[in-house]
Design a protein around this motif. Structure first.
Motif, PDB file in Angstrom:
ATOM      1  N   ILE A 151       0.975  -1.272  -0.037  1.00 34.08           N
ATOM      2  CA  ILE A 151      -0.119   0.047   0.037  1.00 34.08           C
ATOM      3  C   ILE A 151       0.883   1.245   0.078  1.00 34.08           C
ATOM      4  O   ILE A 151       1.773   1.572   0.827  1.00 34.08           O
ATOM      5  CB  ILE A 151      -0.963   0.060   1.375  1.00 34.08           C
ATOM      6  N   GLY A 152       0.806   2.122  -0.948  1.00 38.23           N
ATOM      7  CA  GLY A 152       1.399   3.369  -1.112  1.00 38.23           C
ATOM      8  C   GLY A 152       1.276   4.419   0.007  1.00 38.23           C
ATOM      9  O   GLY A 152       0.606   4.308   0.834  1.00 38.23           O
ATOM     10  N   GLU A 153       2.091   5.444  -0.511  1.00 40.43           N
ATOM     11  CA  GLU A 153       2.037   6.788   0.485  1.00 40.43           C
ATOM     12  C   GLU A 153       0.558   7.352   0.616  1.00 40.43           C
ATOM     13  O   GLU A 153      -0.105   7.362  -0.278  1.00 40.43           O
ATOM     14  CB  GLU A 153       3.078   7.444  -0.221  1.00 40.43           C
ATOM     15  N   GLU A 154       0.498   7.801   1.813  1.00 39.90           N
ATOM     16  CA  GLU A 154      -0.736   8.697   2.067  1.00 39.90           C
ATOM     17  C   GLU A 154      -2.047   8.122   1.423  1.00 39.90           C
ATOM     18  O   GLU A 154      -3.027   8.935   1.066  1.00 39.90           O
ATOM     19  CB  GLU A 154      -0.775  10.038   1.796  1.00 39.90           C
ATOM     20  N   ALA A 155      -2.043   6.788   1.406  1.00 42.35           N
ATOM     21  CA  ALA A 155      -3.175   5.962   0.573  1.00 42.35           C
ATOM     22  C   ALA A 155      -4.525   6.720   1.038  1.00 42.35           C
ATOM     23  O   ALA A 155      -5.445   6.640   0.373  1.00 42.35           O
ATOM     24  CB  ALA A 155      -3.013   4.685   0.753  1.00 42.35           C
ATOM     25  N   PHE A 156      -4.813   6.910   2.406  1.00 33.61           N
ATOM     26  CA  PHE A 156      -6.059   7.167   2.984  1.00 33.61           C
ATOM     27  C   PHE A 156      -6.269   8.458   3.612  1.00 33.61           C
ATOM     28  O   PHE A 156      -7.078   8.809   4.431  1.00 33.61           O
ATOM     29  CB  PHE A 156      -6.601   5.968   3.870  1.00 33.61           C
TER      30      PHE A 156
END
Length: 567
Positions: free
Chosen positions: A285-290
């Motif tokens: 899961i990538g950066e600042e996903a949520f």
């Protein structure tokens, strides 16, 4: 010139389908040929316009342009001089802002790059039922376009990309900035939805993605502000970067177990998203996903994930966009046993989060990780963590209890700043450094230290006695040592670690102020330190005791407060 609405791919959310009104069938035009100029005159609206064209090697026709003055509805002819029209050329109808509707004949098999870009008044563009090829960014910035059916045979909705002077890629999606677009029908043959295809289509409420689609690329639905729900087909394995960024109405999404990765900023600012189920198949899961999913109430991060990564603001190295930052409704988080790092600002300003269990394998809790978690009451830091980073728990107003493990070596600047409910804390003897303002504006009164007084005095504590806030709350707190002894910083009014003439002066000045009916110069913790005899007030007797203590030190003695008080 082409009027591009440039779009920079960056960084910091019940389907209603518009029903197309039936279109009156236009009479086939009487073509007026101009062989030398390769032009023909066709009806448009209540008048006519001139199309330019070229005859291809296979004796078919490609439309290459349209007169700028054209206004009204246009039906492109299926034949010109007995030759079938099979292609609409690159930019053929680019910037034809007075065309209110366009019908492409069934004879056309290919539409070139940017063919209808900036047809800002066209409410419909009717395409053949079947086609072979659709070019790049064909319908970009068709502001009035309400619905469209992409023909069978099309396998990709392609974007146009160019680079600016600094080498940053700029994307122009196939249907990006179609502000009135409410309904899109995609063909069963579709395989790829390219970068920013539907970006900034604020009226699009729902869309059915065919099962054969294998790629939905970066930002494809970015800023589709009316999109309520969407189902990702099982043929997709990657949820791309920024895919649903700023889909502010998105309430639900189905992620199939074929997906193995979720990109950077995928759900940023999906402010209506309340719950999301991430399948166990996801391992990245990538950066600042949520980030800024302000309605998100619960989330479970699947096993295999090792970090909750943040994006750093390149213009300000101290600014981060955290993984779940600004999820202000978040109450429940389940973290995987595989987690190693909680990155910068991961839970920044998650003001509804009351508790969280950090897995034993976590080795890093980075700066600002839980800053602003104002409902967080308790937390246990795992043994593998060696640093309490800058403002990791800053402004956690309700934090009452925290366990700091025995491997922690440093507590950095502002680590617990503003933790006003934190009255006591246990600090292990492994700590050798406590940074500036680490406990400022906290409620700290007692420190339980598992070492000796000598070990405590060896800790480097950053403090500026002449500047407030600082570490005075830590310095003046009662220290409880492992041997059962206690120590307070009695008499040390300026917090510099020693009792000297400066402290005598501060105490005298306070007594003088109070004697003159003025407010004193000391803060509450300084008054506590100055009250030598413990009678609840600071007066000339306390000044005498401090002066006596300093005098004994000056004479080479080693006074204690008990000896000064004659105990």
């Amino acid at each position: 010139m082409q009027k591009w609405k440039k779009f920079l791919a960056t960084l910091t959310a019940g389907a209603l389908c518009a029903v197309a009104l039936p279109l009156a069938k236009l009479e086939l035009p009487e073509v007026v040929m101009n062989a030398a100029a390769a032009e023909c005159t066709v009806p448009v609206g209540t008048g006519t316009t001139t199309l330019t064209y070229e005859v291809q090697e296979d004796d078919t026709v490609e439309i290459t342009g349209c007169e700028d003055t054209a206004a009204g509805e246009l039906e492109i002819p299926a034949e010109i001089d007995g030759k079938a029209v099979t292609r609409i050329g690159d930019m053929a109808f680019n910037d034809k802002e007075y065309l209110t509707g366009i019908t492409v004949p069934d004879s056309v098999k290919t539409i070139g790059d940017q063919a209808f870009v900036d047809c800002v008044s066209a409410t419909y563009i009717n395409l053949p039922q079947e086609m072979d090829s659709l070019g790049e960014a064909v319908f970009n910035s068709c502001y009035a376009l309400e619905e469209i059916t992409i023909p069978e045979g099309i396998t990709e909705l392609s974007s146009f990309v160019e680079k600016d002077e600094e080498g940053v890629a700029l994307y122009y999606g196939s249907l990006a900035f179609c502000k009135a677009l409410k309904k899109v029908t995609l063909p069963s043959t579709l395989k790829t939805i390219d970068e920013y295809t539907f970006s900034s289509c604020p009226a699009l409420e729902s869309i059915e993605i065919p099962n054969g689609v294998t790629e939905i690329k970066e930002g494809a639905f970015k800023s589709c502000e009316s999109l309520v729900s969407i189902e990702i087909p099982k043929s997709v394995t990657n949820i791309a970067d920024w895919l649903f960024n700023s889909c502010t109405s998105l309430e639900s999404i189905t992620i199939p177990d074929s997906v193995t990765s979720i990109g950077d900023g995928t759900f940023v600012c999906c402010s209506s998203l309340k719950n999301i189920t991430i399948p166990d198949s996801v391992t990245s899961i990538g950066e600042e996903a949520f980030n800024s999913c302000s309605s998100l109430e619960s989330i479970a991060i699947p096993e295999g994930i090792t970090s909750l990564p943040a994006r750093a603001d390149d213009s300000n190295y101290s600014s981060y966009y955290g993984f779940l930052a600004f999820c202000t409704s978040l109450k429940e988080v389940k973290l995987p046993s595989t987690l190693k790092s909680i990155d910068e600002a991961a839970f920044y300003n998650c003001s509804s989060l009351e508790s969280i269990e950090i897995p034993e394998g976590v080795e890093q809790i980075k700066q600002f990780a839980f800053e602003g978690c104002s409902s967080l009451e308790s937390i246990e830091i795992p043994e593998g963590v060696e640093q309490i980073k800058q403002s990791a728990f800053g402004m956690c107003f309700n934090l009452k209890e925290i366990t700091i493990p025995g491997n922690v070596k440093s507590i950095e600047d502002d680590a617990f700043v503003g933790c006003e409910s934190l009255k006591s804390i246990s600090i292990p003897s492994s700590v050798t450094y406590i940074g500036y303002c680490a406990f400022s504006y906290s409620g700290l009164t007692d420190v339980y230290y598992d070492g000796t007084k000598e070990q405590w005095n060896a800790i480097e504590i950053v403090n500026n006695a002449n500047e407030y806030p600082n570490n005075s709350l830590l310095i003046y707190a009662t220290k409880h040592f492992s041997d059962g002894t206690q120590a307070t910083s009695t008499g040390d009014l300026d917090g510099n670690g020693t009792v000297d003439t400066n402290d005598v002066f501060e105490a005298m000045l306070y007594v003088a102020y109070r004697g003159a009916g003025m407010s004193g110069n000391l803060r509450a913790e300084q008054i506590t330190a100055a009250d030598i005899d413990g009678d609840g007030s600071v007066d000339s007797t306390d000044v005498y005791y401090i002066l006596y203590y300093v005098a004994l030190q000056g004479a080479g003695k080693k006074p204690t407060w008990d000896s000064v008080l004659g105990r």
